[in-house]
Design an enzyme around this catalytic site. Structure first.
Site, short mmCIF file in Angstrom:
data_model
loop_
_atom_site.label_atom_id
_atom_site.label_comp_id
_atom_site.label_asym_id
_atom_site.label_seq_id
_atom_site.Cartn_x
_atom_site.Cartn_y
_atom_site.Cartn_z
CG ASP A 95 -0.06 -3.96 2.63
OD1 ASP A 95 0.41 -3.51 1.58
OD2 ASP A 95 -0.41 -3.25 3.60
CG HIS A 127 -0.53 0.37 2.47
ND1 HIS A 127 -0.13 -0.54 3.41
CD2 HIS A 127 -0.36 1.59 3.03
CE1 HIS A 127 0.27 0.10 4.50
NE2 HIS A 127 0.15 1.40 4.29
CB SER A 160 2.92 1.46 6.22
OG SER A 160 1.68 1.41 6.84
C1 4AZ Z 1 -0.96 3.46 8.25
O1 4AZ Z 1 -1.77 4.34 7.99
C2 4AZ Z 1 -1.14 2.64 9.48
N1 4AZ Z 1 -2.11 1.04 14.10
C3 4AZ Z 1 -0.16 1.76 9.87
C4 4AZ Z 1 -0.33 1.00 11.02
C5 4AZ Z 1 -1.47 1.14 11.77
C6 4AZ Z 1 -2.45 2.03 11.40
C7 4AZ Z 1 -2.27 2.79 10.23
C8 4AZ Z 1 -1.64 0.32 13.01
O2 4AZ Z 1 -0.01 3.26 7.51
#
Ligand code: 4AZ
Length: 274
Positions: free
Chosen positions: A116, A69, A218
């Site tokens: 992902d 993503h 992420s």
């Molecule tokens: C994000 O937006 C994201 N709490 C990554 C991890 C989490 C929430 C959002 C986990 O990339």
């Protein structure tokens, strides 16, 4: 004098420590600053405007593993050996590389967040140094049991209401929660199913500050007992006690795809099985 100063310092540390454990949401979220170069496989991914957007892991001299993503951010540069974002362009330890080619997992689905995974092939090899190391994946990774304590790291948001990346690399411990629990409405009210290709992890202790990954983390690793077990993927907001973070699990199917691609880039271009 020196002794009483030491005693005072210890008392202050104790008070501050207790406070940091009881004040609710603190600063990843609820984490701590990572010692410089102690996570030498951490990659920081930048978009075409030179803004940092995601984390990743350096698997070998030319391959970085991150989350599919992160594609939406138009990632085009990877930096290794970064300690702080503000020094990342001048720091002599940092090696920057352009993304030459990229491969999303062929079964990635943005609606369900399934598979992902994203592999980036760098334009030129990164050299291993004291600050930069490759982290090859194990051949098989067993499903982490409920209660396993794992580590997450990244330059993502440290507070949900401040939409800015952390200048420092942060890390936090999160506890694996079983899928059955994570699929209960209390933990997951969005309709996303936590599949066997995902792991969910969060803060299970009632009396501790909530620790979690958040936006910007992420693509970074979920490390359990020193090996990479997952990739930071998604969540329902951040640092909500009953809405744990979700990680892409490096299941057999995922490892086979990663290793297949690294060996031969034309490997598995189409989704065979969900
Ligand atoms: C994000 O937006 C994201 N709490 C990554 C991890 C989490 C929430 C959002 C986990 O990339």
């Amino acid at each position: 004098m020196a002794r009483s100063l030491l005693a005072l310092a210890k008392t202050l540390c104790f008070i501050l420590h207790v406070q940091s454990c009881t004040c609710g949401e603190a600063e990843i979220i609820g984490g701590k600053k990572v010692k410089a170069h102690s996570l030498p496989h951490m990659a920081l991914l930048y978009n075409s405007e030179e803004e940092p957007r995601c984390g990743g892991t350096l698997l070998s001299s030319t391959w970085v593993l991150t989350a599919a993503h992160c594609f939406k951010y138009k990632i085009d540069t990877v930096r290794l050996g970064v300690v702080t974002i503000k020094n990342s362009k001048t720091d002599g330890f940092v090696q920057a590389r352009k993304v030459a080619r990229q491969y999303q997992h062929p079964c990635y689905n943005a609606d369900t967040n399934i598979h992902d995974l994203w592999l980036l092939k760098l334009s030129q090899a990164v050299e291993e140094t004291t600050a930069i190391k490759y982290l090859p994946l194990a051949n098989t990774i067993s499903d982490p049991k409920e209660g396993t304590i794992c580590m997450v790291a990244g330059w993502g948001l440290v507070k949900v209401d401040i939409k800015e990346m952390s200048d420092d690399l942060m890390s936090a411990d999160v506890t694996v929660i079983k899928r059955e629990t994570c699929n209960l409405t209390k933990y997951n009210n969005t309709g996303y199913t936590i599949t066997s290709d995902m792991v969910c992890a969060g803060t299970v202790e009632e009396n501790q500050v909530v620790r979690d990954t958040c936006q910007g983390d992420s693509g970074g690793p979920l490390m359990c007992n020193g090996e990479q077990v997952g990739i930071t993927s998604f969540g329902i907001g951040c640092a909500n006690r009953t809405k744990p973070g979700v990680y892409a699990f490096l299941s057999k199917q995922h490892i086979d795809w990663i290793n297949g691609k690294i060996k031969n880039e034309s490997y598995s271009e189409e989704c065979a099985t969900q």
